[in-house]
Motif scaffolding. Structure first.
Motif, PDB file in Angstrom:
ATOM      1  N   LEU A   1       0.832  -1.203   0.000  1.00 45.41           N
ATOM      2  CA  LEU A   1       0.000   0.000   0.000  1.00 45.41           C
ATOM      3  C   LEU A   1       0.867   1.254   0.000  1.00 45.41           C
ATOM      4  O   LEU A   1       0.588   2.220  -0.703  1.00 45.41           O
ATOM      5  N   LEU A   2       1.926   1.218   0.815  1.00 45.89           N
ATOM      6  CA  LEU A   2       2.781   2.400   0.932  1.00 45.89           C
ATOM      7  C   LEU A   2       3.575   2.621  -0.350  1.00 45.89           C
ATOM      8  O   LEU A   2       3.766   3.757  -0.782  1.00 45.89           O
ATOM      9  N   ARG A   3       4.049   1.507  -0.968  1.00 49.39           N
ATOM     10  CA  ARG A   3       4.844   1.627  -2.183  1.00 49.39           C
ATOM     11  C   ARG A   3       4.023   2.188  -3.330  1.00 49.39           C
ATOM     12  O   ARG A   3       4.482   3.008  -4.092  1.00 49.39           O
ATOM     13  N   ASN A   4       2.768   1.728  -3.448  1.00 43.88           N
ATOM     14  CA  ASN A   4       1.911   2.214  -4.529  1.00 43.88           C
ATOM     15  C   ASN A   4       0.946   3.250  -3.965  1.00 43.88           C
ATOM     16  O   ASN A   4      -0.262   3.134  -4.079  1.00 43.88           O
ATOM     17  N   SER A   5       1.525   4.283  -3.315  1.00 48.18           N
ATOM     18  CA  SER A   5       0.686   5.173  -2.512  1.00 48.18           C
ATOM     19  C   SER A   5      -0.377   5.879  -3.351  1.00 48.18           C
ATOM     20  O   SER A   5      -1.493   6.079  -2.884  1.00 48.18           O
TER      21      SER A   5
ATOM     22  N   THR B   1      -3.181   3.591  -3.869  1.00 50.43           N
ATOM     23  CA  THR B   1      -3.845   3.374  -2.585  1.00 50.43           C
ATOM     24  C   THR B   1      -4.817   4.512  -2.303  1.00 50.43           C
ATOM     25  O   THR B   1      -5.971   4.285  -1.945  1.00 50.43           O
ATOM     26  N   VAL B   2      -4.324   5.744  -2.494  1.00 50.04           N
ATOM     27  CA  VAL B   2      -5.179   6.905  -2.236  1.00 50.04           C
ATOM     28  C   VAL B   2      -6.385   6.868  -3.170  1.00 50.04           C
ATOM     29  O   VAL B   2      -7.521   7.089  -2.743  1.00 50.04           O
TER      30      VAL B   2
ATOM     31  N   GLU C   1      -4.346  -5.822   1.691  1.00 45.49           N
ATOM     32  CA  GLU C   1      -4.501  -4.488   1.097  1.00 45.49           C
ATOM     33  C   GLU C   1      -5.972  -4.127   0.959  1.00 45.49           C
ATOM     34  O   GLU C   1      -6.380  -3.011   1.279  1.00 45.49           O
TER      35      GLU C   1
END
Lengths: 228, 299
Positions: free
Chosen positions: B17-21, B24-25, B223
Motif C-alpha cells: 500500500l505504501l509503495r503504490n501510494s 492506494t489513495v 490491502e
C-alpha cells in the motif's frame, strides 16, 4: 532426473516449435541446450518449468509426470526447480537479501532457517557484501548472481537456466558459468540453454543441439559447432 | 498457515500500500465516495421510512359503541379489542373526554357548553392503534365481529396513500442502493486492477519461485481490507456529525416538521450504518483485490 518422452508442441497459430523430442538427463548432469533462435529451445525450457504444456508426449521430472499435474501442484514442482532467466527477474523494490529470502519465504520456511541459509548462498555467489543493495545498484553480473542465489537457496535438485549470460559481457558471463559449474559439482542437475558458443566449446559438457524443433545432435563432451 | 507467513502477508500488504501510494489513495477515495453516497441514501430512506411508520401509527381506528352501552359492555369490548392480533394499544374515550377533545379542537367552548353531562350526545368509543398499516383490513374485519358496536371509523384514503408511498420508498431504496453497490464494485475493481497491473512482474516472479496462488493472494487481501476499512471509516466519520447537524438545522428552520414527523436520532441510524458500512467496505476491497489478480495467477 528429467525424462522427455516424444514431446511435441504446436502453438495455437499452427507453428510447430518442438517435434517429437525424446531426451533423458541423469541426476548430476550438466547439459547445454543449444540452437539458433527459433530452434525450439525456449519452448522446451518453458515446458520443463511448466509454463507451457506439451501438445503431446510427457515430461517426467524427479519421478513426477508433470504433464498430468493439476494447476495447484505446479508451485511445488517449481520449488524443485531453480530457475534463472536472461533478464534476471529480480524484484526491483527488494534488496539482494530480500530477493533471495523471498524464494524461501514462499516455501513457508522459518525465519531462523532463512536467516541461516541466505547469507550462506550469498557468500557462495560472492555477494556477501551486497546484501543490502537494491537490484538497480548492481552490475548485470551481480544481478544474475543474485538470481542464481535465489535459484539455489532452497537447494533444488534441478537448476534450469535460460540464456543466463545473454545480457552479460563475456568476462561476467564466464563468472556465471563457473558458478553454474560449481553448483553442478555440489550435486545439482544443471540444464543451460545458451547461444554462447565459446563457453560451450570451452566447458566440454554434454551438448544437445536443436534445429527446427528436432534434436540434431547429442554428444557427451562436445563443443558448439562439432560435427554430429 | 504459519504465524511467520501471516506476519509476512500483513507486512507485504501494508508495504504494498505504501509503495503504490497513489493507487492506494485512489482506491480509498473510490471506496469512500461510494460508501458516502450509500450512507446519505440510507439516511434519507431510513428517515422517510420511519416517518411513514410514524404516520401509520397515528392513523388509528375509532370504534363507537351503541348508545345504551354500560360499563359491562365497555369492559367486554375492551377485552375483545385487546385480544385481536396486531393491535398495539386500546384507549377508552368516555363521552366527556370526547366532548372536551372537540371543544379544544374547534375552540368552541360556548357553543358546546350545553352538551355537558346528561345532554352529551357522543357515544362511548375506543381508539385502537395497530402495529402496521398492512394489517388494518384484517383487524377491521375482526372488530366488526364484536357485539355492541355501532360504527367503526378509519381513514381509508390516507391508509391507501401511505401504503403506496411506503412501497415506493422501499423499492426505490433497494434498487438505488443495489445500483450504487454495483457501480462501486466496478470502479473499485478497476482501480485495484491498475495497481495489480503495475505489479504483474512481481506476481510473475513469485509464480516462478514456487509461490502458491494463496501465498500471492493474501497480501492483496490484506490491502483490500485496509483500503476497505479506511475507505469506509472516512465517510462514516464525516457523515455522522453531518447528519446530526442537518437534523438540528431542519428542526430549526422548518419547525413545522416537528408536528408531522421527527427524524431518526443519529445514534439510532448510525449504530446500524457503521457496522454495515465497514463490512461493505471490507467486502468491496477484498472482492476487488481477489478478482483483479486472478488473471495474473495463470502462469
Amino acid at each position: 532426473m528429467i525424462t522427455i518422452n516424444n514431446v511435441s508442441k504446436v502453438y495455437p497459430n499452427g507453428s510447430q516449435a518442438v517435434k517429437n523430442i525424446t531426451l533423458h538427463i541423469e541426476k548430476g548432469e550438466f547439459v547445454f541446450i543449444i540452437g539458433s533462435s527459433g530452434s525450439g529451445k525456449s519452448t522446451l525450457i518453458k515446458m520443463l518449468m511448466k509454463e507451457l504444456d506439451p501438445t503431446s508426449g510427457e515430461i517426467i521430472i524427479n519421478g513426477i509426470n508433470t504433464t498430468k499435474m493439476s494447476r495447484s501442484q505446479v508451485p511445488y514442482l517449481r520449488r524443485n526447480l531453480g530457475i534463472v532467466f536472461q533478464d534476471f527477474r529480480l524484484l526491483p523494490k527488494k534488496t539482494v537479501y530480500e530477493n533471495v529470502a523471498f524464494a524461501m519465504r514462499v516455501t513457508e520456511a522459518s525465519s531462523r532457517h532463512i536467516a541461516r541459509n541466505v547469507p550462506t548462498v550469498l557468500s557462495l555467489v560472492g555477494l556477501q557484501n551486497k546484501s543490502r543493495a537494491y537490484p538497480n545498484e548492481l552490475s548485470g553480473g551481480e544481478q544474475q548472481r543474485t538470481a542464481l542465489a535465489r535459484a539455489i537457496v532452497n537447494n533444488p535438485p534441478i537448476l534450469i537456466a535460460d540464456e543466463p549470460t545473454g545480457n552479460l559481457d563475456p568476462e561476467t558471463a564466464w563468472d556465471i558459468m563457473y558458478l553454474l559449474d560449481e553448483i553442478n559439482k555440489r550435486g545439482t542437475t544443471v540444464v543451460v540453454a545458451t547461444h554462447a558458443s565459446d563457453i560451450v566449446d570451452e566447458m566440454q559438457k554434454r551438448v544437445v543441439m536443436l534445429n527446427h524443433g528436432n534434436i540434431v545432435r547429442d554428444v557427451e563432451r562436445g563443443g558448439y559447432f562439432d560435427e554430429a | 498457515m504459519k504465524l511467520s507467513s501471516v506476519r509476512y502477508y500483513i507486512h507485504e500488504g501494508i508495504s504494498g500500500l505504501l509503495r503504490n501510494s497513489l493507487m492506494t489513495v485512489a482506491s480509498i477515495a473510490t471506496v469512500a465516495a461510494c460508501i458516502f453516497i450509500v450512507t446519505v441514501s440510507c439516511c434519507l430512506i431510513g428517515n422517510l421510512h420511519a416517518m411513514l411508520k410514524q404516520l401509520e401509527s397515528d392513523i388509528g381506528i375509532v370504534v363507537f359503541l351503541d348508545d345504551d352501552a354500560d360499563s359491562n359492555l365497555i369492559n367486554k369490548v375492551s377485552d375483545e379489542l385487546n385480544q385481536i392480533e396486531h393491535v398495539t394499544l386500546v384507549t377508552y374515550i368516555s363521552p366527556q373526554e370526547a366532548l372536551d377533545g372537540l371543544k379544544e379542537e374547534w375552540d368552541a367552548d360556548d357553543i358546546l357548553s350545553g352538551f355537558d353531562g346528561e345532554n352529551n350526545p357522543l357515544p362511548h368509543s375506543f381508539e385502537v392503534s395497530i402495529d402496521s398499516i398492512e394489517n388494518q383490513a384484517g383487524i377491521l374485519d375482526a372488530i366488526e365481529q364484536i357485539d355492541g358496536i355501532r360504527n367503526v371509523k378509519n381513514a381509508q384514503a390516507a391508509t391507501d396513500v401511505l401504503l403506496k408511498l411506503n412501497k415506493v420508498v422501499s423499492i426505490v431504496g433497494v434498487i438505488g442502493i443495489a445500483i450504487l453497490g454495483i457501480i462501486s464494485v466496478v470502479i473499485i475493481t478497476n482501480t485495484i486492477k491498475i495497481s495489480v497491473y503495475n505489479r504483474r512482474t512481481e506476481i510473475n516472479i513469485m509464480k516462478y519461485v514456487g509461490a502458491t496462488d494463496w501465498f500471492i493472494r493474501w497480501p492483496f487481501v490484506v490491502e483490500g481490507i485496509v483500503i476497505g476499512v479506511i475507505g469506509a471509516a472516512i465517510p462514516l466519520i464525516i457523515s455522522w456529525p453531518l447528519y446530526s447537524k442537518c437534523v438540528s438545522l431542519a428542526y430549526e428552520h422548518f419547525s413545522i416538521l416537528t408536528n408531522i414527523a421527527s427524524f431518526l436520532g443519529s445514534y439510532e441510524i448510525f449504530s446500524k450504518i457503521v457496522p454495515l458500512g465497514l463490512l461493505a467496505g471490507i467486502a468491496l476491497g477484498v472482492l476487488g483485490s481477489v478478482t483483479s489478480i486472478r488473471k495474473y495467477l495463470k502462469v
